[in-house]
Structure formats: structure tokens, C-alpha cells
Motif scaffolding. Structure first.
Motif, PDB file in Angstrom:
ATOM      1  N   PHE A  62      -4.546  11.589  -2.699  1.00  0.00           N
ATOM      2  CA  PHE A  62      -3.996  10.236  -2.729  1.00  0.00           C
ATOM      3  C   PHE A  62      -3.723   9.754  -1.308  1.00  0.00           C
ATOM      4  O   PHE A  62      -3.072  10.437  -0.517  1.00  0.00           O
ATOM      5  CB  PHE A  62      -2.699  10.228  -3.542  1.00  0.00           C
ATOM      6  N   ASN A  63      -4.253   8.562  -0.984  1.00  0.00           N
ATOM      7  CA  ASN A  63      -4.026   7.942   0.320  1.00  0.00           C
ATOM      8  C   ASN A  63      -3.328   6.600   0.121  1.00  0.00           C
ATOM      9  O   ASN A  63      -3.719   5.806  -0.748  1.00  0.00           O
ATOM     10  CB  ASN A  63      -5.345   7.712   1.056  1.00  0.00           C
ATOM     11  N   LEU A  64      -2.318   6.348   0.919  1.00  0.00           N
ATOM     12  CA  LEU A  64      -1.564   5.107   0.814  1.00  0.00           C
ATOM     13  C   LEU A  64      -1.217   4.614   2.218  1.00  0.00           C
ATOM     14  O   LEU A  64      -0.562   5.324   2.984  1.00  0.00           O
ATOM     15  CB  LEU A  64      -0.276   5.334   0.016  1.00  0.00           C
ATOM     16  N   ALA A  65      -1.697   3.425   2.554  1.00  0.00           N
ATOM     17  CA  ALA A  65      -1.449   2.870   3.883  1.00  0.00           C
ATOM     18  C   ALA A  65      -0.878   1.460   3.738  1.00  0.00           C
ATOM     19  O   ALA A  65      -1.395   0.649   2.956  1.00  0.00           O
ATOM     20  CB  ALA A  65      -2.736   2.837   4.697  1.00  0.00           C
ATOM     21  N   PHE A  66       0.195   1.181   4.487  1.00  0.00           N
ATOM     22  CA  PHE A  66       0.814  -0.142   4.501  1.00  0.00           C
ATOM     23  C   PHE A  66       0.790  -0.718   5.901  1.00  0.00           C
ATOM     24  O   PHE A  66       0.856   0.003   6.898  1.00  0.00           O
ATOM     25  CB  PHE A  66       2.266  -0.065   4.010  1.00  0.00           C
ATOM     26  N   ASN A  67       0.698  -2.017   5.943  1.00  0.00           N
ATOM     27  CA  ASN A  67       0.759  -2.738   7.209  1.00  0.00           C
ATOM     28  C   ASN A  67       1.725  -3.901   7.026  1.00  0.00           C
ATOM     29  O   ASN A  67       1.361  -4.945   6.488  1.00  0.00           O
ATOM     30  CB  ASN A  67      -0.628  -3.236   7.617  1.00  0.00           C
TER      31      ASN A  67
ATOM     32  N   PHE B  57       6.818   4.202   2.767  1.00  0.00           N
ATOM     33  CA  PHE B  57       5.853   3.123   2.614  1.00  0.00           C
ATOM     34  C   PHE B  57       5.615   2.349   3.912  1.00  0.00           C
ATOM     35  O   PHE B  57       4.826   1.420   3.939  1.00  0.00           O
ATOM     36  CB  PHE B  57       6.307   2.151   1.518  1.00  0.00           C
ATOM     37  N   ASN B  58       6.327   2.683   4.976  1.00  0.00           N
ATOM     38  CA  ASN B  58       6.130   2.005   6.244  1.00  0.00           C
ATOM     39  C   ASN B  58       5.075   2.682   7.115  1.00  0.00           C
ATOM     40  O   ASN B  58       4.721   2.179   8.172  1.00  0.00           O
ATOM     41  CB  ASN B  58       7.460   1.936   7.013  1.00  0.00           C
ATOM     42  N   VAL B  59       4.595   3.826   6.682  1.00  0.00           N
ATOM     43  CA  VAL B  59       3.558   4.538   7.415  1.00  0.00           C
ATOM     44  C   VAL B  59       2.487   4.983   6.420  1.00  0.00           C
ATOM     45  O   VAL B  59       2.660   4.897   5.205  1.00  0.00           O
ATOM     46  CB  VAL B  59       4.126   5.772   8.155  1.00  0.00           C
ATOM     47  N   GLN B  60       1.375   5.468   6.953  1.00  0.00           N
ATOM     48  CA  GLN B  60       0.315   5.963   6.084  1.00  0.00           C
ATOM     49  C   GLN B  60       0.707   7.313   5.495  1.00  0.00           C
ATOM     50  O   GLN B  60       1.183   8.192   6.206  1.00  0.00           O
ATOM     51  CB  GLN B  60      -0.995   6.096   6.857  1.00  0.00           C
ATOM     52  N   SER B  61       0.529   7.440   4.191  1.00  0.00           N
ATOM     53  CA  SER B  61       0.872   8.679   3.502  1.00  0.00           C
ATOM     54  C   SER B  61      -0.384   9.276   2.869  1.00  0.00           C
ATOM     55  O   SER B  61      -1.189   8.558   2.282  1.00  0.00           O
ATOM     56  CB  SER B  61       1.926   8.420   2.419  1.00  0.00           C
TER      57      SER B  61
ATOM     58  N   ILE C 289       3.705  12.386  -5.814  1.00  0.00           N
ATOM     59  CA  ILE C 289       3.181  11.626  -4.683  1.00  0.00           C
ATOM     60  C   ILE C 289       4.271  10.802  -4.013  1.00  0.00           C
ATOM     61  O   ILE C 289       4.362  10.732  -2.782  1.00  0.00           O
ATOM     62  CB  ILE C 289       2.042  10.696  -5.162  1.00  0.00           C
ATOM     63  N   LEU C 290       5.135  10.171  -4.798  1.00  0.00           N
ATOM     64  CA  LEU C 290       6.119   9.251  -4.253  1.00  0.00           C
ATOM     65  C   LEU C 290       7.368   9.946  -3.742  1.00  0.00           C
ATOM     66  O   LEU C 290       8.184   9.325  -3.058  1.00  0.00           O
ATOM     67  CB  LEU C 290       6.510   8.227  -5.331  1.00  0.00           C
ATOM     68  N   ASP C 291       7.527  11.206  -4.074  1.00  0.00           N
ATOM     69  CA  ASP C 291       8.708  11.933  -3.631  1.00  0.00           C
ATOM     70  C   ASP C 291       8.695  12.082  -2.108  1.00  0.00           C
ATOM     71  O   ASP C 291       7.877  12.775  -1.538  1.00  0.00           O
ATOM     72  CB  ASP C 291       8.754  13.315  -4.289  1.00  0.00           C
ATOM     73  N   GLY C 292       9.602  11.399  -1.454  1.00  0.00           N
ATOM     74  CA  GLY C 292       9.711  11.481  -0.001  1.00  0.00           C
ATOM     75  C   GLY C 292       8.702  10.642   0.755  1.00  0.00           C
ATOM     76  O   GLY C 292       8.644  10.710   1.985  1.00  0.00           O
ATOM     77  N   ALA C 293       7.891   9.834   0.049  1.00  0.00           N
ATOM     78  CA  ALA C 293       6.900   9.013   0.735  1.00  0.00           C
ATOM     79  C   ALA C 293       7.574   7.869   1.486  1.00  0.00           C
ATOM     80  O   ALA C 293       8.571   7.309   1.033  1.00  0.00           O
ATOM     81  CB  ALA C 293       5.905   8.446  -0.284  1.00  0.00           C
TER      82      ALA C 293
END
Length: 254
Positions: free
Chosen positions: A191-196, A231-235, A225-229
């Protein structure tokens, strides 16, 4: 996958099985002369989204064995809340994905009345699913003043290795209904998650909370996946878990 949708698919599978059993046994006597099936997997359209489209091909080999290949396009449908309303945090949304799978089937020669590809079967399978989602959202305050712009780029890949049990009905010597009844697997999730975001998101922000809820409806195993993620950086997260394959396919025999 959503438990309610899964239960609906399994219920449809059972109904189809009971409905077509008589037709299959009565009309499949000539199936031994036809070794090919092209088919449409209707399950992704019902479970993933109505724009998903997956086709397959099965070729009968010797000794009541066959190989089957599926490939197609996946597009995740917009999420809805308990009231059935679409939950849309992002605009300019782009969704895409793909499905590729291969399974080898062993038809039960002594149990089945007719030769492959008619009847009960089991066999190993491997599959690869990929879903991508991107979009952008403008956040306003109570005075309708723009306070933030948030972009998202998310993707999930699921690689499965497992074994399945199914039953295929051959109807009027030309049509097939393939019921993949159960297929437990070992699944590798990536799983890749990136926010800008123009302004860093606070975890108490309503938008941040809404985003967590939205992702929890999309991603299998979201609690991991969301535990400790952040959202201000790429996870990026990878983990192993268990999966389950099921589905309904309709096809043409030739």
C-alpha cells in the motif's frame, strides 16, 4: 471486501447453482467435444465497481485438467455512507486498476457425470490485483475562505497464492456458468499513500478524520495500514495476511 457485498455474491452463487444443476446434467452430454471457454467475470463489476471489466479463457487439457487465465480492468466505485450517499472528499478524481489471475483445475473424474469442463473442480491459483486512486480537494472554513488544498495519490496491490473449489455448469452444450465457491489464499499487500497539502493536516481536523474513515472503507486490512500513518508525508506499508477468492463467471463454450 465489504462483508455485505460478499454475502450477496455467495447467495447469488448458491441460487445459480441450484437453478442450473438440472440443466447441466441434462444438456452437457456433448461437452467432451468442446475444450475452450471464453467468459466474463461479473464479480469485479459487482464488488469493485460497475466500470470494472474482466474476461477469461479456459482450455481443457488431458486427464480432466484445464488451465484458466483471467485479465481485465478494475475501477473502484465511489464510496457511500450508511445512508447510501456518496462520500466524496476529493475532486478531479482518477481511478484505475487491473486484475490478472491464472488457475490450474483438476476436475473430479469419478464424481462428475460428464468430462471437463463440466462439474466439480479444485486447484491452485495465483492472482494480482491493483487499484489506484488520485484526486485533489479544496478545504474551506466556515466563511467559505480557502484554507488548504490537499492532493492524494494512493495505490494498493494484492498478490495472492491459494487453492480454490468450484463448480462449472455447461448448459445446452454452448454456455457455461462457473461458480468459484471458495478460494482461501495467502496475500501480500502493498500500500502506497502520498499527500501533498499546502498546510500540514492536524489529526483532529474534520477533513483528516473524514479521510481516515474513507480509506477504511476502501483498503482491506486498513487497521494495519492506518495505524501510526502520517497523512502529511508519503507512507508505504507491506504486510502478509489471508485472502479469499469467490465469484461468478458466465461464458461461451466452443
Amino acid at each position: 471486501m465489504n462483508k455485505i457485498r460478499m454475502n450477496k455474491i455467495l447467495l447469488v452463487t448458491l441460487i445459480l447453482g441450484l437453478s442450473f444443476n438440472g440443466w447441466s446434467q441434462e444438456d452437457s452430454i456433448q461437452v467432451k467435444t468442446r475444450k475452450n471457454i471464453i467468459r466474463w467475470n461479473i464479480t469485479p463489476m459487482a464488488v469493485i465497481g460497475p466500470k470494472s471489466f474482466v474476461l477469461g479463457y479456459e482450455r481443457v487439457l488431458k486427464n480432466n485438467q484445464s488451465i484458466s487465465i483471467n485479465a481485465g480492468y478494475l475501477e473502484l466505485a465511489p464510496r457511500t455512507n450508511t445512508a447510501g450517499d456518496v462520500v466524496q472528499l476529493f475532486g478531479d478524481v482518477k481511478r484505475s486498476g487491473f486484475d490478472f489471475s491464472v488457475d490450474y483445475r483438476f476436475y473430479f473424474k469419478n464424481r462428475n457425470k460428464f468430462p471437463a469442463p463440466d462439474g466439480l473442480y479444485w486447484g491452485p491459483y495465483t492472482s494480482l490485483y491493483n487499484l489506484k486512486f488520485s484526486g485533489q480537494s479544496h478545504v474551506y472554513d466556515d466563511n467559505n475562505v480557502l484554507i488548504n488544498t490537499v492532493g492524494i495519490d494512493a495505490g494498493i496491490t494484492m498478490y495472492n497464492i491459494g487453492a480454490q473449489l468450484g463448480y462449472q455448469f455447461i448448459i445446452k452444450d454452448r454456455f457455461s456458468v462457473d461458480l468459484m465457491l471458495m478460494g482461501p489464499s495467502l496475500t501480500r499487500y502493498s500500500f502506497n499513500l502520498a499527500f501533498n497539502a499546502d498546510v500540514a493536516l492536524d489529526k483532529d481536523d474534520p477533513f483528516y478524520i473524514g479521510m481516515e474513515k474513507l480509506l477504511s472503507t476502501i483498503v482491506p486490512g486498513s487497521e494495519v495500514i492506518l495505524d501510526g500513518a502520517d497523512f502529511n508525508v508519503q507512507s508505504k506499508t507491506k504486510f502478509n495476511s489471508f485472502g479469499f477468492r469467490y465469484g461468478v463467471q458466465i461464458g461461451y463454450v466452443f
